[in-house]
Design an enzyme around this catalytic site. Structure first.
Site, PDB file in Angstrom:
ATOM      1  N   GLY A   9       3.030  35.696 -12.580  1.00  0.00           N
ATOM      2  CA  GLY A   9       2.568  34.315 -12.726  1.00  0.00           C
ATOM      3  C   GLY A   9       3.475  33.545 -13.666  1.00  0.00           C
ATOM      4  N   GLY A  14       1.830  32.375 -18.574  1.00  0.00           N
ATOM      5  CA  GLY A  14       2.801  33.429 -18.237  1.00  0.00           C
ATOM      6  C   GLY A  14       4.184  33.064 -18.758  1.00  0.00           C
ATOM      7  NE  ARG A  37       6.969  28.793  -6.539  1.00  0.00           N
ATOM      8  CZ  ARG A  37       7.255  27.663  -7.182  1.00  0.00           C
ATOM      9  NH1 ARG A  37       7.946  26.715  -6.582  1.00  0.00           N
ATOM     10  NH2 ARG A  37       6.836  27.472  -8.409  1.00  0.00           N
ATOM     11  CG  ASN A 105     -11.216  30.909 -19.798  1.00  0.00           C
ATOM     12  OD1 ASN A 105     -11.726  31.577 -20.703  1.00  0.00           O
ATOM     13  ND2 ASN A 105     -11.409  29.609 -19.691  1.00  0.00           N
ATOM     14  NE  ARG A 133       2.510  25.228 -13.412  1.00  0.00           N
ATOM     15  CZ  ARG A 133       2.149  25.584 -12.203  1.00  0.00           C
ATOM     16  NH1 ARG A 133       3.051  25.912 -11.314  1.00  0.00           N
ATOM     17  NH2 ARG A 133       0.872  25.603 -11.856  1.00  0.00           N
ATOM     18  CE  LYS A 184     -11.206  29.874 -24.481  1.00  0.00           C
ATOM     19  NZ  LYS A 184     -10.576  29.905 -23.176  1.00  0.00           N
ATOM     20  CG  ASN A 188     -14.674  27.696 -21.422  1.00  0.00           C
ATOM     21  OD1 ASN A 188     -13.915  28.602 -21.112  1.00  0.00           O
ATOM     22  ND2 ASN A 188     -14.367  26.852 -22.378  1.00  0.00           N
ATOM     23  CG  ASN A 202     -13.842  18.349 -24.353  1.00  0.00           C
ATOM     24  OD1 ASN A 202     -13.963  18.247 -23.125  1.00  0.00           O
ATOM     25  ND2 ASN A 202     -13.111  19.295 -24.918  1.00  0.00           N
ATOM     26  CD  GLU A 264      -9.365  30.079 -14.379  1.00  0.00           C
ATOM     27  OE1 GLU A 264      -8.663  31.081 -14.203  1.00  0.00           O
ATOM     28  OE2 GLU A 264      -9.473  29.519 -15.494  1.00  0.00           O
TER      29      GLU A 264
HETATM   30  P1  NAD Z   1      -1.172  28.379 -14.018  1.00  0.00           P
HETATM   31  O1  NAD Z   1      -1.785  27.882 -12.741  1.00  0.00           O
HETATM   32  O2  NAD Z   1      -0.332  27.459 -14.831  1.00  0.00           O
HETATM   33  O3  NAD Z   1      -0.245  29.645 -13.682  1.00  0.00           O
HETATM   34  C1  NAD Z   1      -0.633  30.649 -12.796  1.00  0.00           C
HETATM   35  C2  NAD Z   1       0.613  31.056 -12.036  1.00  0.00           C
HETATM   36  O4  NAD Z   1       0.331  32.230 -11.288  1.00  0.00           O
HETATM   37  C3  NAD Z   1       1.101  30.003 -11.023  1.00  0.00           C
HETATM   38  O5  NAD Z   1       2.462  29.760 -11.249  1.00  0.00           O
HETATM   39  C4  NAD Z   1       0.885  30.675  -9.673  1.00  0.00           C
HETATM   40  O6  NAD Z   1       1.829  30.300  -8.696  1.00  0.00           O
HETATM   41  C5  NAD Z   1       1.048  32.143 -10.076  1.00  0.00           C
HETATM   42  N1  NAD Z   1       0.510  33.097  -9.098  1.00  0.00           N
HETATM   43  C6  NAD Z   1      -0.698  33.113  -8.493  1.00  0.00           C
HETATM   44  N2  NAD Z   1      -0.784  34.162  -7.651  1.00  0.00           N
HETATM   45  C7  NAD Z   1       0.401  34.808  -7.727  1.00  0.00           C
HETATM   46  C8  NAD Z   1       0.939  35.963  -7.087  1.00  0.00           C
HETATM   47  N3  NAD Z   1       0.239  36.649  -6.181  1.00  0.00           N
HETATM   48  N4  NAD Z   1       2.191  36.350  -7.398  1.00  0.00           N
HETATM   49  C9  NAD Z   1       2.944  35.662  -8.295  1.00  0.00           C
HETATM   50  N5  NAD Z   1       2.500  34.549  -8.946  1.00  0.00           N
HETATM   51  C10 NAD Z   1       1.237  34.147  -8.655  1.00  0.00           C
HETATM   52  O7  NAD Z   1      -2.347  29.011 -14.864  1.00  0.00           O
HETATM   53  P2  NAD Z   1      -2.477  29.083 -16.462  1.00  0.00           P
HETATM   54  O8  NAD Z   1      -2.866  27.779 -17.000  1.00  0.00           O
HETATM   55  O9  NAD Z   1      -1.290  29.783 -17.026  1.00  0.00           O
HETATM   56  O10 NAD Z   1      -3.758  30.017 -16.582  1.00  0.00           O
HETATM   57  C11 NAD Z   1      -3.738  31.425 -16.388  1.00  0.00           C
HETATM   58  C12 NAD Z   1      -5.047  31.970 -16.956  1.00  0.00           C
HETATM   59  O11 NAD Z   1      -5.034  31.767 -18.375  1.00  0.00           O
HETATM   60  C13 NAD Z   1      -6.292  31.224 -16.437  1.00  0.00           C
HETATM   61  O12 NAD Z   1      -7.353  32.123 -16.264  1.00  0.00           O
HETATM   62  C14 NAD Z   1      -6.595  30.233 -17.543  1.00  0.00           C
HETATM   63  O13 NAD Z   1      -7.967  29.864 -17.601  1.00  0.00           O
HETATM   64  C15 NAD Z   1      -6.202  31.045 -18.769  1.00  0.00           C
HETATM   65  N6  NAD Z   1      -5.863  30.192 -19.929  1.00  0.00           N
HETATM   66  C16 NAD Z   1      -4.933  29.203 -19.822  1.00  0.00           C
HETATM   67  C17 NAD Z   1      -4.608  28.431 -20.934  1.00  0.00           C
HETATM   68  C18 NAD Z   1      -3.551  27.339 -20.872  1.00  0.00           C
HETATM   69  O14 NAD Z   1      -3.341  26.654 -21.864  1.00  0.00           O
HETATM   70  N7  NAD Z   1      -2.864  27.132 -19.771  1.00  0.00           N
HETATM   71  C19 NAD Z   1      -5.264  28.676 -22.150  1.00  0.00           C
HETATM   72  C20 NAD Z   1      -6.211  29.702 -22.234  1.00  0.00           C
HETATM   73  C21 NAD Z   1      -6.502  30.455 -21.102  1.00  0.00           C
HETATM   74  O1  KPL Z   2     -11.770  25.932 -23.758  1.00  0.00           O
HETATM   75  C1  KPL Z   2     -12.030  24.762 -23.520  1.00  0.00           C
HETATM   76  C2  KPL Z   2     -11.627  24.234 -22.192  1.00  0.00           C
HETATM   77  O2  KPL Z   2     -11.434  23.039 -22.029  1.00  0.00           O
HETATM   78  O3  KPL Z   2     -11.487  25.075 -21.278  1.00  0.00           O
HETATM   79  C3  KPL Z   2     -12.784  23.953 -24.525  1.00  0.00           C
HETATM   80  C4  KPL Z   2     -11.858  22.980 -25.220  1.00  0.00           C
HETATM   81  C5  KPL Z   2     -13.379  24.878 -25.584  1.00  0.00           C
HETATM   82  C6  KPL Z   2     -13.917  23.212 -23.893  1.00  0.00           C
HETATM   83  O4  KPL Z   2     -14.801  24.099 -23.299  1.00  0.00           O
END
Ligand code: NAD
Ligand code: KPL
Length: 305
Positions: A9, A14, A37, A105, A133, A184, A188, A202, A264
């Site tokens: 990912g 990632g 890709r 998450n 991104r 968490k 959420n 929020n 999600e």
């Molecule tokens: P994202 O959508 O930015 O990235 C996920 C990536 O995985 C995408 O590039 C997608 O193309 C790739 N992907 C999906 N299936 C694939 C496969 N089979 N092979 C290769 N690549 C594949 O997601 P994100 O924001 O990085 O979130 C990832 C997890 O982390 C989620 O569960 C999210 O809730 C959690 N999270 C994200 C953040 C944040 O700030 N982005 C913070 C806390 C938790």
């Molecule tokens: O984690 C969050 C989200 O937006 O996913 C907060 C900021 C805690 C709100 O639930």
């Protein structure tokens, strides 16, 4: 055992982890979705991390799931709904005793993944770091946070854990990872769906505190029934604190909906409602919230699972 970090990912989290590990001199390989890709990634020359408005590119090698060679250490950084199907494809490459870090998450996807890879160790993570991104292969580090990691089946610290500190990834090993993930999830559930339904940031929930409080009461009952009393402690107070501290922000679910992306929900509110049903609990507010959210997502043409 190889010390290479394979990262599945190349999205927000990632890429953030990959760039920091690569910057610290760790061996990292990105696993891309398919040949198309992979070619686009190779043309771009790797991943770019923007931090404090400074962009730096990392020429991290890439491959697809079909590449040869065993995987010993895998960071699973896709969305919760993509995790199990992605692992089904990668399972044949996982070495005996391979270790996976699951960044998803919510709850539910971790068990779906573990079912696909019974020969691997699954380490769960709960992250409050923020990244998004800006473009293909370019990610901005949005803010400081923390990562809790743990394995509900095995309290032993993984031998690679110091890699995180070396790479400046803030993290701590915990034997209570499920408590962290439930807490968490509850936060959420109390905030994110309402921001979608009321179409607000929020802080907009300050006008709906009665609704928020009633949800927290039901979520606390659920956490107690699920054997997570610690995750229930002062939930209402913390939810209000988070609403105030993040008043100007839009929740991640609201941002997904506005960008027409799948949410999600299945692993957040959906998981809470399924857990309540399994325990024979009737949580009226939570169920109604779930139904309203599902209807809202369907009306927008978005998946509701
Ligand atoms: P994202 O959508 O930015 O990235 C996920 C990536 O995985 C995408 O590039 C997608 O193309 C790739 N992907 C999906 N299936 C694939 C496969 N089979 N092979 C290769 N690549 C594949 O997601 P994100 O924001 O990085 O979130 C990832 C997890 O982390 C989620 O569960 C999210 O809730 C959690 N999270 C994200 C953040 C944040 O700030 N982005 C913070 C806390 C938790
Ligand atoms: O984690 C969050 C989200 O937006 O996913 C907060 C900021 C805690 C709100 O639930």
């Amino acid at each position: 055992m190889s010390s290479t970090w394979h990262i599945l990912g190349a999205g927000s989290l990632g890429s953030l982890w990959a760039c920091r590990l690569a910057a610290a001199g760790k061996a990292v390989r990105m696993i891309l979705r398919d040949d198309r890709r992979l070619q686009a990634y190779q043309r771009a020359g790797g991943l770019t991390l923007v931090e404090h408005d400074q962009a730096r590119q990392y020429a991290i090698p890439g491959e697809t799931a079909d590449a040869p060679g065993p995987i010993h250490r895998l960071l699973v950084a896709c969305k919760a709904y993509d995790a199990a199907p992605a692992l089904a494809r990668l399972a044949p490459r996982l070495a005996e005793g391979a270790e996976l870090v699951l960044l998803q998450n919510g709850l539910g996807s971790q068990d779906e993944v573990a079912d696909q890879v019974p020969h691997a160790r699954c380490i769960f993570a709960s992250s409050t770091e923020g990244a998004f991104r800006e473009d293909d292969w370019q990610v901005r580090f949005a803010g400081h946070g923390f990562n809790w990691l743990g394995d509900p089946a095995n309290p032993t610290l993984p031998e690679w854990f110091d890699d995180l500190q070396d790479a400046g990834i803030p993290g701590q090993w915990t034997v209570d990872i499920l408590t962290r993930l439930w807490r968490k999830l509850a936060l959420n559930c109390a905030i994110n769906p309402l921001t979608v339904l009321h179409e607000c940031h929020n802080g907009g929930l300050l006008e709906h505190l009665g609704e928020v409080e009633a949800l927290c009461t039901e979520l606390s009952q659920l956490l107690h029934r699920c054997g997570q009393p610690e995750a229930a402690q002062d939930l209402g107070e913390e939810v209000q604190r988070v609403i105030l501290a993040t008043a100007a922000n839009y929740s991640s679910m609201y941002q997904d909906v506005r960008a027409n992306r799948r949410t999600e929900v299945h692993y957040l509110l959906g998981h809470a409602c399924r857990a309540a049903a399994r325990h024979g609990m009737h949580l009226e507010r939570l169920e109604r919230l779930h139904q309203r959210l599902v209807d809202n997502l369907r009306a927008r043409g978005l998946p509701s699972d």
